[in-house]
Scaffold this motif. Structure first.
Motif: not given
Length: 189
Positions: A51-57, A79-84
């Motif tokens: 259960i992350p606070d943010v995903v960086i992919s 609602e989970l933020p995803v940053i590429f």
């Protein structure tokens, strides 16, 4: 420095990029909890169990694309933020489509030497959203407390009613016993 110990899921297959990204995150966030995966299946498991606070992919992975990761994340938590963090997005149209599809942001890998500068505002947005959610979570917690108190009150009412019914039953029994004893005394006389 961000004081909240963020839980970060890093989806990346390149070990050098993992090391650079980890070091950068550790400069920006005090005590981050970073989990690294390389594929869609492992990402799915971490979305359920970590259960992350943010995903960086990364955008271009050996077994899937960034859109696959984004779709999976939106399916599990809209609602989970995803940053590429990617070297694949070369044209602005693809970058815009990524953001329009729901990504919180993207950083081109050609800017890895400025990763701290590029990643900091995106992580600050994550923290800001978390603080907004914190207020909502606090209200939900308070509502649960109120509901629990109401349930407790209702349970006490039930107990009071039960006690009243028991007392009424005892009184009725005593009245019956009294009447029975009185009838016996009347018969004797």
């Amino acid at each position: 420095m961000i004081e909240i110990p963020l839980r970060i899921l890093l989806v990346e297959d390149n070990e050098a990029d993992v090391l650079i990204t980890r070091r950068t995150i550790q400069k920006l966030v005090r005590n981050p909890h970073i989990e690294v995966v390389e594929d869609l299946g492992s990402c799915r498991d971490m979305l359920i169990n970590f259960i992350p606070d943010v995903v960086i992919s990364d955008y271009n992975l050996p077994t899937c694309t960034g859109f696959d990761i984004l779709h999976l994340v939106r399916e599990k938590d809209p609602e989970l933020p995803v940053i590429f963090l990617t070297g694949t997005i070369h044209d602005e149209e693809l970058a815009e489509n990524t953001v329009l599809a729901g990504a919180s942001g993207y950083i081109l890998k050609k800017y890895m030497n400025n990763l701290e500068e590029k990643l900091k505002p995106l992580l600050n947005q994550v923290v800001f959203r978390m603080s907004e959610k914190k207020e909502i979570r606090e209200r939900l917690r308070q509502n649960k407390i109120n509901i629990n108190q109401i349930n407790d009150y209702l349970d006490n009412l039930k107990d009071d009613n039960r006690d009243q019914k028991e007392n009424i039953s005892k009184i009725k029994k005593n009245i019956r016993d009294y009447n029975r004893d009185k009838d016996e005394d009347d018969r004797k006389t």
